[in-house]
Design a protein around this motif. Structure first.
Motif, PDB file in Angstrom:
ATOM      1  N   VAL A 121      20.819  41.557  -6.784  1.00 49.46           N
ATOM      2  CA  VAL A 121      20.860  40.188  -7.314  1.00 49.46           C
ATOM      3  C   VAL A 121      21.186  40.174  -8.803  1.00 49.46           C
ATOM      4  O   VAL A 121      21.662  39.164  -9.328  1.00 49.46           O
ATOM      5  N   ILE A 122      20.942  41.300  -9.498  1.00 51.64           N
ATOM      6  CA  ILE A 122      21.374  41.403 -10.896  1.00 51.64           C
ATOM      7  C   ILE A 122      22.897  41.520 -10.961  1.00 51.64           C
ATOM      8  O   ILE A 122      23.560  40.878 -11.770  1.00 51.64           O
ATOM      9  N   ASP A 123      23.444  42.353 -10.075  1.00 48.44           N
ATOM     10  CA  ASP A 123      24.881  42.613 -10.102  1.00 48.44           C
ATOM     11  C   ASP A 123      25.708  41.429  -9.611  1.00 48.44           C
ATOM     12  O   ASP A 123      26.865  41.271 -10.009  1.00 48.44           O
ATOM     13  N   PHE A 124      25.127  40.598  -8.730  1.00 47.66           N
ATOM     14  CA  PHE A 124      25.897  39.504  -8.122  1.00 47.66           C
ATOM     15  C   PHE A 124      25.206  38.162  -8.395  1.00 47.66           C
ATOM     16  O   PHE A 124      24.364  37.715  -7.615  1.00 47.66           O
ATOM     17  N   PRO A 125      25.546  37.519  -9.520  1.00 44.62           N
ATOM     18  CA  PRO A 125      24.964  36.196  -9.798  1.00 44.62           C
ATOM     19  C   PRO A 125      25.381  35.158  -8.773  1.00 44.62           C
ATOM     20  O   PRO A 125      24.813  34.067  -8.742  1.00 44.62           O
ATOM     21  N   GLU A 126      26.369  35.489  -7.921  1.00 40.29           N
ATOM     22  CA  GLU A 126      26.757  34.562  -6.861  1.00 40.29           C
ATOM     23  C   GLU A 126      25.644  34.386  -5.824  1.00 40.29           C
ATOM     24  O   GLU A 126      25.591  33.376  -5.124  1.00 40.29           O
ATOM     25  N   ILE A 127      24.753  35.374  -5.709  1.00 34.54           N
ATOM     26  CA  ILE A 127      23.697  35.316  -4.692  1.00 34.54           C
ATOM     27  C   ILE A 127      22.603  34.357  -5.159  1.00 34.54           C
ATOM     28  O   ILE A 127      21.948  34.580  -6.177  1.00 34.54           O
ATOM     29  N   GLN A 128      22.417  33.301  -4.394  1.00 35.71           N
ATOM     30  CA  GLN A 128      21.424  32.287  -4.723  1.00 35.71           C
ATOM     31  C   GLN A 128      20.154  32.426  -3.892  1.00 35.71           C
ATOM     32  O   GLN A 128      19.095  31.941  -4.275  1.00 35.71           O
ATOM     33  N   GLU A 129      20.284  33.069  -2.754  1.00 37.98           N
ATOM     34  CA  GLU A 129      19.124  33.220  -1.871  1.00 37.98           C
ATOM     35  C   GLU A 129      19.391  34.403  -0.963  1.00 37.98           C
ATOM     36  O   GLU A 129      20.530  34.634  -0.537  1.00 37.98           O
ATOM     37  N   LEU A 130      18.341  35.168  -0.674  1.00 34.48           N
ATOM     38  CA  LEU A 130      18.480  36.337   0.194  1.00 34.48           C
ATOM     39  C   LEU A 130      17.192  36.535   0.971  1.00 34.48           C
ATOM     40  O   LEU A 130      16.095  36.436   0.406  1.00 34.48           O
ATOM     41  N   ASP A 131      17.319  36.800   2.256  1.00 28.86           N
ATOM     42  CA  ASP A 131      16.169  37.106   3.112  1.00 28.86           C
ATOM     43  C   ASP A 131      16.492  38.309   3.970  1.00 28.86           C
ATOM     44  O   ASP A 131      17.530  38.344   4.632  1.00 28.86           O
ATOM     45  N   ILE A 132      15.634  39.315   3.944  1.00 28.67           N
ATOM     46  CA  ILE A 132      15.637  40.369   4.958  1.00 28.67           C
ATOM     47  C   ILE A 132      14.355  40.171   5.750  1.00 28.67           C
ATOM     48  O   ILE A 132      13.258  40.467   5.264  1.00 28.67           O
ATOM     49  N   ASN A 133      14.485  39.635   6.956  1.00 32.98           N
ATOM     50  CA  ASN A 133      13.300  39.319   7.763  1.00 32.98           C
ATOM     51  C   ASN A 133      13.666  39.366   9.244  1.00 32.98           C
ATOM     52  O   ASN A 133      14.442  38.534   9.716  1.00 32.98           O
ATOM     53  N   ARG A 153      22.738  33.470   0.852  1.00 35.32           N
ATOM     54  CA  ARG A 153      23.431  32.247   0.433  1.00 35.32           C
ATOM     55  C   ARG A 153      24.098  32.499  -0.903  1.00 35.32           C
ATOM     56  O   ARG A 153      23.493  33.082  -1.817  1.00 35.32           O
ATOM     57  N   VAL A 154      25.350  32.057  -1.040  1.00 32.65           N
ATOM     58  CA  VAL A 154      26.116  32.316  -2.259  1.00 32.65           C
ATOM     59  C   VAL A 154      26.666  31.012  -2.821  1.00 32.65           C
ATOM     60  O   VAL A 154      26.780  30.001  -2.125  1.00 32.65           O
ATOM     61  N   ALA A 155      27.007  31.054  -4.105  1.00 35.47           N
ATOM     62  CA  ALA A 155      27.645  29.927  -4.792  1.00 35.47           C
ATOM     63  C   ALA A 155      28.339  30.478  -6.024  1.00 35.47           C
ATOM     64  O   ALA A 155      27.969  31.543  -6.529  1.00 35.47           O
ATOM     65  N   PRO A 156      29.366  29.800  -6.529  1.00 34.02           N
ATOM     66  CA  PRO A 156      30.001  30.257  -7.771  1.00 34.02           C
ATOM     67  C   PRO A 156      28.960  30.365  -8.876  1.00 34.02           C
ATOM     68  O   PRO A 156      28.161  29.441  -9.078  1.00 34.02           O
ATOM     69  N   PRO A 157      28.925  31.474  -9.603  1.00 32.79           N
ATOM     70  CA  PRO A 157      27.853  31.678 -10.588  1.00 32.79           C
ATOM     71  C   PRO A 157      28.033  30.805 -11.819  1.00 32.79           C
ATOM     72  O   PRO A 157      29.118  30.761 -12.397  1.00 32.79           O
ATOM     73  N   PRO A 158      26.959  30.123 -12.262  1.00 36.75           N
ATOM     74  CA  PRO A 158      27.062  29.333 -13.495  1.00 36.75           C
ATOM     75  C   PRO A 158      27.051  30.184 -14.746  1.00 36.75           C
ATOM     76  O   PRO A 158      27.513  29.763 -15.800  1.00 36.75           O
ATOM     77  N   GLU A 159      26.510  31.430 -14.655  1.00 37.72           N
ATOM     78  CA  GLU A 159      26.443  32.316 -15.810  1.00 37.72           C
ATOM     79  C   GLU A 159      26.392  33.757 -15.322  1.00 37.72           C
ATOM     80  O   GLU A 159      26.082  34.010 -14.156  1.00 37.72           O
ATOM     81  N   PRO A 160      26.706  34.724 -16.184  1.00 35.51           N
ATOM     82  CA  PRO A 160      26.699  36.130 -15.761  1.00 35.51           C
ATOM     83  C   PRO A 160      25.336  36.556 -15.234  1.00 35.51           C
ATOM     84  O   PRO A 160      24.307  35.971 -15.560  1.00 35.51           O
ATOM     85  N   GLY A 161      25.345  37.626 -14.436  1.00 40.54           N
ATOM     86  CA  GLY A 161      24.123  38.053 -13.765  1.00 40.54           C
ATOM     87  C   GLY A 161      22.977  38.342 -14.704  1.00 40.54           C
ATOM     88  O   GLY A 161      21.858  37.881 -14.493  1.00 40.54           O
ATOM     89  N   ALA A 162      23.215  39.159 -15.750  1.00 43.59           N
ATOM     90  CA  ALA A 162      22.121  39.540 -16.632  1.00 43.59           C
ATOM     91  C   ALA A 162      21.592  38.360 -17.434  1.00 43.59           C
ATOM     92  O   ALA A 162      20.421  38.319 -17.779  1.00 43.59           O
ATOM     93  N   VAL A 163      22.447  37.390 -17.720  1.00 44.80           N
ATOM     94  CA  VAL A 163      22.035  36.251 -18.545  1.00 44.80           C
ATOM     95  C   VAL A 163      21.012  35.387 -17.821  1.00 44.80           C
ATOM     96  O   VAL A 163      20.105  34.829 -18.436  1.00 44.80           O
ATOM     97  N   ARG A 164      21.115  35.304 -16.496  1.00 45.07           N
ATOM     98  CA  ARG A 164      20.206  34.421 -15.780  1.00 45.07           C
ATOM     99  C   ARG A 164      18.826  35.038 -15.570  1.00 45.07           C
ATOM    100  O   ARG A 164      17.925  34.367 -15.097  1.00 45.07           O
TER     101      ARG A 164
END
Length: 907
Positions: A677-689, A706-717
């Motif tokens: 999730v650090i590397d891919f700011p596009e990832i908004q939600e993730l479940d392994i269940n 769940r993905v979406a266009p990132p509003p800011e770089p991964g580390a910044v968020r």
């Protein structure tokens, strides 16, 4: 983040009170009375065009007529007047204002617009604004009481920062008769400008503040808050109480402050990671301050209870277990020693019941045994008043036994009259003492949680993991494909592709377009030598919880798959007409006997950014509600701590004939998800269940992303900046020696001590402006425990064949050593940064200092810092020459002819 001009807020030379009044019981009248009665040593200028004088002081009709430019303005006028007043004050040179007036963002969009006008008026003049909608500001040590509090606070060394004015008045009312004083009290109100981050920065640097208390309803800027909180927690205790623990209370808090309150569990994770201690009630705030102030430090949660009253010991034990502590298990050697010292009827276990006739000698003998117990982290000594033993004499025996020892001991002398002298003796000897068993246990658990949180503060996860490798390119393919197609959700098959790219084991999965293809896939997966039982799942971009609609069938034989696929299609079309169906996934049933179902996930919080989730999984996950939250980045220690905070952790350790699960594999999976999730700011939600976890490892059975266009770089968020591994660099100096230059880490503390021990006192004097033979532990911790978001320290590391010279060092010849270090500390505005550099005396003249300085200047340039500066002793000609070579400009220091200021300005 800025503390600019906050000194004008807390130590002004002059004050204007705009909206001062003589009408009884009005805010303007109460603030005027408090200001004039507070002992402020400077002009206080009331502003009111309708009055001639207030509190016997001449009033002024407006800001323009003030004879002196006020450092601080206190505003009590209607909200519509505030923007213009701020503009006039800024133009006159005022640097801080407290807006007590309500009627801004808390009232909705119109109020937010008015609040923005206030900020727009203040910004050109760098005028700092506290509030609006606040009680005011107090600094008793400076005679400042710019508030409408009903009781003047006492002078002390505790800072109270609260969003609620009612909390401030209640705390002052409670603290004053108990003799508890404050260095500062601030009611932040709507936090339009000055917020918790600013004030934490200020209080962390304030020498008159010993501890910081926070009452939080909501914070506005997560990374700013976390950076300031982590910096403050490294220097002094920060204790927080958070309102809005329930959803209903959170909504009330949002309405109160006009801010987003956020999920309480996420705040809890943030407070823990920042090294702060969270308490549940106002009464706990001061108990916690006093407990931490005694300096008692513990290593674990195992408590021995020593008492002369069995019932009270049992009550204390109950309270300990309920609050998450553990009773220490006495060793056979300790029990044997106690058998020789105590009456035959003693309890022979923990709690250690000394019996009602226990005198001071019996207490001292038993306590001496417990002080040698390696399986005990702290001791609670309890005493119930009896007619056959003197409570005071027992207290003196306990104190004498503890003299010269540093073992954590707490005291609980029950009763009133009989315990007064004992409590006085304990206070005089800095032994924390409490009136009831519950209070004593609560204090012990404060110490436990504070230590755990401080341990988390010390952890420094890297931006690049060392424990595993991953394929970011392979993970990016399905993510970018989903975004290109306008899809929010990856299919299960795509989600598992992403997980597999990050080294997370997934069950083999095949996609099929229709029931016929599903049957063919089933027969391939059930070939000889493989598990012949299969799972069939619907594949649809519109369905996230497949089992809710009958979209999951388990434990199928290959020849059952086609009929089940046809039936599944019918069920889905009946339950959700119009749903897009892309086919099916067919997968082998995972065969992990004794495996525990877990959930590992991530959600993107609107305030704190990515938040990781771990807990018991399966279809009942929402009902079971067994979960722990943490902020990325993680490392293995943080992941293990996250796991330990869940109930399912006990199952994972094995029981009866079930072997323990592979806890390392689970922790590594958490780290992999954190990195993903650090590397891919596009990832908004993730479940392994569920994530199956057993003795042989882990296996992801199902996954959603769940993905979406990132509003800011991964580390910044991220709310917390990771260890910047990208700054690591291997270098070579003039004589051919090689070094690793890297950011400093907390575990470098012994290396810093060793470096100082190997450096000549004269060289240390030139660096620190004072001769020192060794660093204090506090200073060494301050130098090694840094927040990478606001400062940077680089060290030059290499093996050192020489034996260590630092007193008490555990280093050995050949271990890594620090040969040089350089740092910059930026102001909270990230505009100017002060530098400091030191190399070992045996490395002088070899180019290492110059190399370190060039690296830190390169880093400052990339951070957008405008100027690097320093103060150099005029006699330090070597440093001054290096500064000239690097391009620094030099000016005389105005207050000391022995110091030269050096400045490097970036173009």
């Amino acid at each position: 983040m800025t503390i600019r001009n906050l000194h004008h807020l807390f130590k002004p030379s002059s004050i204007a009170l705009i909206g001062a009044s003589r009408r009884p019981h009005t805010v303007g009248a109460v603030v005027a009375r408090n200001l004039f009665a507070g002992g402020f040593d400077g002009p206080i200028m009331p502003v009111n065009p309708q009055e001639r004088s207030i509190e016997g002081v001449l009033t002024y009709p407006d800001v323009a007529s003030l004879p002196v430019v006020p450092d601080l303005a206190v505003i009590c006028t209607p909200p519509s007047t505030v923007p213009e007043l701020i503009r006039q004050l800024g133009e006159r040179g005022t640097k801080a204002a407290v807006v007590i007036t309500a009627g801004f963002a808390e009232l909705g969009e119109a109020g937010k617009a008015l609040q923005q006008q206030v900020l727009d008026a203040a910004k050109p003049h760098l005028l700092r604004v506290v509030g609006p909608n606040c009680l005011g500001v107090m600094a008793p040590g400076n005679g400042l009481n710019a508030s409408f509090v009903h009781v003047p606070p006492l002078r002390g060394d505790i800072a109270l920062l609260a969003q609620s004015g009612a909390v401030v008045t209640s705390v002052v009312d409670w603290a004053t008769p108990r003799g508890i004083g404050f260095s500062h009290l601030v009611s932040l109100g709507g936090m339009a400008d000055v917020d918790f981050g600013d004030l934490l920065d200020f209080m962390a640097q304030d020498g008159h503040t010993r501890a910081i208390l926070l009452y939080v309803e909501a914070i506005a800027h997560a990374r700013k808050f976390m950076s300031a909180a982590r910096a403050a927690s490294r220097s002094k205790p920060v204790i927080v109480i958070k309102a809005g623990r329930s959803d209903e209370a959170a909504r009330a808090a949002s309405s109160h402050t006009g801010s987003l309150a956020g999920a309480d569990a996420i705040y809890d994770a943030a407070f823990r990671r920042a090294g702060m201690l969270r308490v549940g009630e106002l009464s706990e705030l001061f108990d916690a301050v006093e407990t931490l102030a005694t300096g008692v430090q513990i290593k674990g949660d195992r408590l021995a209870i020593l008492t002369n009253g069995g019932g009270m010991g049992v009550l204390a034990a109950d309270s300990l277990i309920e609050q998450g502590g553990r009773l220490a298990q006495l060793s056979p050697e300790a029990i044997a020693k106690l058998d020789n010292l105590l009456p035959p009827t003693w309890s022979h276990g923990n709690p250690i019941n000394l019996l009602g006739d226990a005198n001071g000698k019996r207490y001292a003998d038993a306590l001496a045994v417990l002080l040698e117990e390696k399986g005990c982290d702290a001791i609670l000594v309890m005493n119930c008043p009896t007619a056959v033993a003197d409570s005071g004499e027992t207290a003196r025996a306990v104190i004498e036994t503890l003299r010269g020892k540093r073992f954590p001991v707490l005291a609980n002398w029950l009763g009133e009259g009989a315990a007064v002298e004992a409590r006085r003796l304990f206070a005089a000897n800095r032994i924390p003492s409490y009136q009831t068993p519950d209070e004593a246990i609560r204090a012990f658990m404060h110490l436990v949680r504070y230590r755990r949180n401080q341990d988390e503060l010390m952890e420094v996860p890297s931006t690049v993991p060392d424990q595993f490798v991953y394929d970011g390119v392979a993970a990016r393919v399905p993510i970018e494909q989903a975004l290109a197609e306008g899809r929010a959700w990856l299919s299960e098959y795509e989600a598992k592709q992403v997980l597999r790219a990050y080294g997370i084991p997934v069950v083999e999965t095949v996609t099929a377009a229709d029931p016929e293809e599903a049957e063919a896939a089933a027969r391939r997966l059930a070939m000889p030598g493989r598990n012949s039982r299969l799972a069939l799942k619907i594949l649809s971009p519109d369905i996230t919880h497949k089992s809710d609609l009958g979209g999951v069938a388990l434990n199928l034989a290959p020849d059952e798959v086609r009929l089940e696929a046809e039936a599944m299609l019918a069920r889905i079309r009946a339950a959700a007409p119009g749903t897009r169906i892309e086919g099916f996934t067919v997968q082998q049933m995972a065969h992990m006997p004794g495996a525990v179902e877990l959930i590992v996930g991530m959600t993107d919080d609107r305030l704190f950014g990515p938040v990781l989730v771990f807990g018991q999984g399966g279809t009942e996950v929402e009902v079971v509600q067994d979960k722990a939250l943490a902020l990325p980045p993680l490392n293995m220690n943080l992941a293990r701590d996250m796991m330990a905070r869940t109930r399912v952790h006990k199952l994972l350790q094995g029981y009866r004939h079930r072997p323990p699960a592979d806890l390392t594999a689970i922790a590594l999976t958490l780290n992999k998800v954190s990195q993903l999730v650090i590397d891919f700011p596009e990832i908004q939600e993730l479940d392994i269940n569920p994530l199956y976890a057993g003795a042989d490892g882990v296996m992801a059975l199902d996954a959603r992303i769940r993905v979406a266009p990132p509003p800011e770089p991964g580390a910044v968020r991220l709310a917390i900046r990771a260890y910047p591994k990208r700054l690591e660099q291997h270098v070579q100096i003039h004589d051919g020696r090689e070094f690793l230059i890297r950011p400093i880490r907390p575990e470098d503390e012994p290396l810093i001590h060793d470096m100082i021990a190997r450096t000549a006192i004269e060289d240390i004097r030139l660096r620190f402006f004072a001769p020192m033979r060794r660093l204090s532990r506090a200073m060494a911790a301050r130098l090694t425990q840094i927040d990478y978001d606001r400062e940077m320290a680089l060290v030059a590391i290499a093996p050192d064949p020489a034996p260590p010279v630092a007193e008490g060092s555990d280093l050995r010849p050949g271990d890594e050593a620090i040969f040089g270090t350089v740092r910059i500390t930026a102001d909270p505005d990230n505009e100017k940064a002060e530098y400091a550099v030191l190399v070992r005396s045996d490395m002088k003249g070899k180019g290492l200092g110059y190399l370190l300085m060039t690296r830190i200047l390169d880093y400052a340039r990339t951070r957008g810092i405008r100027e690097v500066f320093g103060e150099v002793l005029r006699e330090n000609v070597t440093m001054l020459q290096m500064c000239r070579d690097l391009g620094f400009k030099q000016t005389d220091y105005p207050d000391d002819p022995g110091i030269v200021e050096v400045h490097y300005t970036f173009g």
